[in-house]
Structures are given as C-alpha cells and as structure tokens.
Write a protein that holds these residues in place. Structure first.
Motif, PDB file in Angstrom:
ATOM      1  N   GLY A 308       0.642  -1.098  -0.062  1.00  0.00           N
ATOM      2  CA  GLY A 308      -0.027   0.005   0.100  1.00  0.00           C
ATOM      3  C   GLY A 308       0.854   1.283  -0.169  1.00  0.00           C
ATOM      4  N   LEU A 309       1.881   0.966   0.780  1.00  0.00           N
ATOM      5  CA  LEU A 309       2.805   2.411   0.754  1.00  0.00           C
ATOM      6  C   LEU A 309       3.486   2.519  -0.734  1.00  0.00           C
ATOM      7  N   VAL A 310       3.846   1.685  -1.295  1.00  0.00           N
ATOM      8  CA  VAL A 310       4.329   1.734  -2.739  1.00  0.00           C
ATOM      9  C   VAL A 310       3.199   2.273  -3.381  1.00  0.00           C
ATOM     10  N   ARG A 311       1.999   1.876  -3.240  1.00  0.00           N
ATOM     11  CA  ARG A 311       0.832   2.517  -4.081  1.00  0.00           C
ATOM     12  C   ARG A 311       0.855   4.128  -3.861  1.00  0.00           C
ATOM     13  N   VAL A 312       0.947   4.389  -2.503  1.00  0.00           N
ATOM     14  CA  VAL A 312       0.941   5.601  -2.101  1.00  0.00           C
ATOM     15  C   VAL A 312       1.932   6.424  -2.665  1.00  0.00           C
ATOM     16  N   ALA A 313       3.234   6.020  -2.895  1.00  0.00           N
ATOM     17  CA  ALA A 313       4.285   6.716  -3.632  1.00  0.00           C
ATOM     18  C   ALA A 313       4.099   7.071  -5.062  1.00  0.00           C
ATOM     19  N   GLU A 314       3.636   5.818  -5.764  1.00  0.00           N
ATOM     20  CA  GLU A 314       3.114   5.714  -7.048  1.00  0.00           C
ATOM     21  C   GLU A 314       2.247   7.136  -7.266  1.00  0.00           C
ATOM     22  N   ARG A 315       1.306   7.022  -6.559  1.00  0.00           N
ATOM     23  CA  ARG A 315       0.121   8.126  -6.568  1.00  0.00           C
ATOM     24  C   ARG A 315       0.786   9.209  -6.542  1.00  0.00           C
ATOM     25  N   LEU A 316       1.832   9.698  -5.386  1.00  0.00           N
ATOM     26  CA  LEU A 316       2.382  10.940  -5.267  1.00  0.00           C
ATOM     27  C   LEU A 316       3.127  11.307  -6.546  1.00  0.00           C
ATOM     28  N   ILE A 317       3.891  10.486  -7.079  1.00  0.00           N
ATOM     29  CA  ILE A 317       4.586  10.788  -8.371  1.00  0.00           C
ATOM     30  C   ILE A 317       3.600  11.034  -9.548  1.00  0.00           C
ATOM     31  N   ALA A 318       2.739  10.328  -9.720  1.00  0.00           N
ATOM     32  CA  ALA A 318       1.870  10.618 -10.729  1.00  0.00           C
ATOM     33  C   ALA A 318       1.017  11.840 -10.547  1.00  0.00           C
ATOM     34  N   GLU A 319       0.584  12.071  -9.433  1.00  0.00           N
ATOM     35  CA  GLU A 319       0.015  13.455  -9.240  1.00  0.00           C
ATOM     36  C   GLU A 319       0.759  14.654  -9.468  1.00  0.00           C
ATOM     37  N   ARG A 320       1.901  14.292  -9.084  1.00  0.00           N
ATOM     38  CA  ARG A 320       2.956  15.532  -8.989  1.00  0.00           C
ATOM     39  C   ARG A 320       3.942  15.562 -10.059  1.00  0.00           C
ATOM     40  N   THR A 321       3.824  14.793 -11.027  1.00  0.00           N
ATOM     41  CA  THR A 321       4.799  14.466 -11.982  1.00  0.00           C
ATOM     42  C   THR A 321       5.225  15.630 -12.675  1.00  0.00           C
ATOM     43  N   ALA A 322       4.420  16.593 -12.789  1.00  0.00           N
ATOM     44  CA  ALA A 322       4.722  18.165 -13.608  1.00  0.00           C
ATOM     45  C   ALA A 322       6.048  18.617 -12.506  1.00  0.00           C
ATOM     46  N   GLU A 323       5.510  18.831 -11.429  1.00  0.00           N
ATOM     47  CA  GLU A 323       6.400  19.539 -10.296  1.00  0.00           C
ATOM     48  C   GLU A 323       7.675  18.748 -10.482  1.00  0.00           C
ATOM     49  N   ILE A 324       7.595  17.347 -10.242  1.00  0.00           N
ATOM     50  CA  ILE A 324       8.825  16.571 -10.209  1.00  0.00           C
ATOM     51  C   ILE A 324       9.929  16.847 -11.429  1.00  0.00           C
ATOM     52  N   ASP A 325       9.202  16.920 -12.557  1.00  0.00           N
ATOM     53  CA  ASP A 325       9.844  17.231 -13.750  1.00  0.00           C
ATOM     54  C   ASP A 325      10.580  18.636 -13.724  1.00  0.00           C
ATOM     55  N   ARG A 326       9.765  19.299 -13.041  1.00  0.00           N
ATOM     56  CA  ARG A 326      10.339  20.794 -12.744  1.00  0.00           C
ATOM     57  C   ARG A 326      11.626  21.085 -11.886  1.00  0.00           C
TER      58      ARG A 326
END
Length: 343
Positions: A308-326
């Motif tokens: 479940g924690l891995v899924r939470v991390a993947e959701r964070l990456i997906a939801e904030r992918t533009a910011e992570i790119d920046r």
C-alpha cells in the motif's frame, strides 16, 4: 548568483518507502545520483538512514555512491519485516511495551551495519546533517559531516574527530524512536567528553528542513537556497475531543509521538514556504501526500501495508509528475551554479 541545493527527508519509520521511491524517480529522470544533485542532505529517523545510505561511497576513497535510491526501496521491502518484528517473549517480557521499548533494536542495527559498513561520517559524498536528541544534555545533537574531521585532515584541537562516528551508529541514533527502540549510547569522541544517550531526532525535528536551511545560510551566505523537502505521508488519524479529554499518561503515551512528529513537520513546511519565496521563484518544493488506504503506523511492515505504501508513492509521483519534472530540471540547471565542492 550561485545556488545551494538542499534535500530534506522526514522521519516516519517504514513509511520511508515513500521518499525512497520518489528519490529513485528523481535519480532516474536526472540520470544523476542524489549526492551529485544536492549540496546538503538532511534527514531525521528513517530520513536520516536514507541520507546516510545515499551518500555512502562504494569503496574507501570512492566518489560514487554504493546505494542508488532504487535499491534503498528494496531495503524497506526486504528488511522491514525483520526490523519491525518481535517475539512472543519480547511482548510478554515488556508487558506489551508497557515496561520497555517495542523492539530490541538488534535487527535494526544488523541491517544498518550491512548497508553502511564501517564508513564514517566524514566519508559522506556530500554534506550530510542527521538529527538526534541527547537525553543526557539534554540537548539536540546534530551529526554534520563537515564537522567530522578524519585524523589525516591536518587539523588539531579538541574538536578533531568529535563527530566522526560510523555512519551506522548515526543512523541507529536517529532511528531510536521512543517506545519503539532503545536509545543508543555513544561516547563523545573528544578526550574527556561525556557520553551521549541518543533518541530519534523526530522529537524535535521530524522535518529537518529548517535545520538544513540554517546550516546552508552559514555555509553559503552568498548563495540562493533551493529546498526539496520529502514527507513520509500525512497521517490520517484525527483524535476527537471525546477521546482526548479522557486520556492521561497511559492514553497519550504512544499517540503523542505521532502528534509531535506531525505537528513539527507541518510547522517546518509552513516556515519554509513563508521564508523561501522571497529568495528565488520555486525555491521550496514539498512533496507530501495523505496516507489514504494504508496503516500510518511507523512500524506496520506487513506485506499488504508495504504494498500500500508503494501505491501511495506511485500516486504521489503521478499526481505531482509535472512538479517533479520541474524539480529535476532545476536541480540539473543548478549544477552549473553550485557554490563549490563539499567541505
């Protein structure tokens, strides 16, 4: 003007899976290791373990990191159940944690020794600061790699080697969460100094971002400061009035740790958000996410909860992918404007 880059990683036990996965994504997108992207890496508790492991060299005198972030994700998945396991005898002998910490710390220490070996704080590949609390001070203890001077440094005086502990010792100290693990006893490495009894730095700096910012202002007084702050998930357990008003010492003993860590972390996020926009645009990025659908206990290392924690991390990456790119672009761009080699 030069830019000094800072990475801050919260405490949170097994929930360190989340920032480990985010850092693996940053390393993949930039094609650079964490130690090459940041001038200071600060960590508390599980964040301190990550900070040290990410900056451990692959060999004595080496300039490459031994552990990429992706392999530290595996540390949690493989060793979490081992670290957060207690026998029936442990449960009974401590009266189910009423008379002693929940875990004896033996497995934790064994894993830390395996990953960090005998490397010392001065071996870190970039500046590292890890927090702990010395109950015999009583005072905060800040383990800073730039204060850890090896004998061959040529410096003399009582401060030499005072903070040059082995990385695994620093990691064990910062992870000694009250009621979960016993504190760690460490000598003062200065001749005649008193020993320290060390607890998890989360009791005062669950989010070590402000500690790192204060150090950066001293180390890089003429640089703009850029902070990437990684959380381990926002806890989702409100304590209603009807419950809290009846609690005494026994009732608050364990919940107060979560309250303190969550409150400190959110306060530091607010402080950084208010202070840094005046420096440069986008100078503070906080990557955090609510812990929906998982158990937010720091020690729930069951296979289902870690998945479940891995899924939470993947959701964070997906939801904030533009910011992570920046963030990745800005970190790579900042490399041409760094304040200088690590001290």
């Amino acid at each position: 003007m030069s830019i000094a880059t800072i990475l801050s990683i919260d405490g949170g036990g097994i929930r360190g899976l989340i920032p480990a996965r985010v850092l693996a994504e940053i390393e993949a997108r930039t094609a650079r290791p964490v130690h090459a992207l940041f001038d200071i890496v600060a960590g508390t508790s599980t964040g301190g373990i990550l900070s040290l492991a990410l900056t451990r060299p692959d060999r004595p005198g080496g300039t490459a990191a031994r552990w990429p972030a992706a392999e530290l994700v595996d540390l949690y998945l493989r060793h979490g159940p081992e670290i957060f396991s207690r026998s029936l005898w442990r449960r009974l002998s401590t009266l189910f944690s009423l008379l002693g910490p929940r875990y004896d710390g033996v497995a934790l220490e064994r894993v830390l020794r395996q990953y960090l070996e005998e490397y010392r704080l001065h071996d870190a590949l970039t500046r590292v600061v890890v927090t702990a609390y010395d109950t015999e001070g009583p005072a905060p203890a800040f383990f800073k790699s730039w204060r850890a001077l090896p004998p061959e440094s040529g410096f003399s005086g009582p401060a030499v080697n005072r903070w040059d502990f082995r990385m695994w010792e620093v990691a064990r100290a910062t992870a000694a969460a009250p009621t979960y693990f016993p504190p760690l006893r460490l000598p003062d490495l200065a001749p005649g100094g008193r020993p320290m009894t060390l607890l998890d730095g989360g009791v005062f700096a669950a989010n070590p971002g402000m500690c790192a910012l204060a150090d950066a202002q001293v180390l890089f007084p003429r640089s703009d400061l850029y902070v990437v702050s990684l959380g381990t998930g926002n806890t989702a357990r409100p304590i209603p009035w009807e419950t809290a008003r009846r609690w005494g010492l026994a009732g608050w003993a364990r919940p107060i740790i979560d309250v303190l860590m969550d409150g400190v972390s959110d306060t530091v996020e607010y402080q950084l958000r208010e202070l840094l926009p005046a420096a440069i645009a986008g100078a503070h990025h906080r990557l955090q996410i609510p812990l929906a659908g998982v158990n937010d206990d720091m020690d729930d290392a069951s296979p289902s909860n870690m998945a479940g924690l891995v899924r939470v991390a993947e959701r964070l990456i997906a939801e904030r992918t533009a910011e992570i790119d920046r963030v990745c672009r800005e970190l790579v761009d900042a490399q041409g404007r760094r304040p200088g080699p690590a001290a």
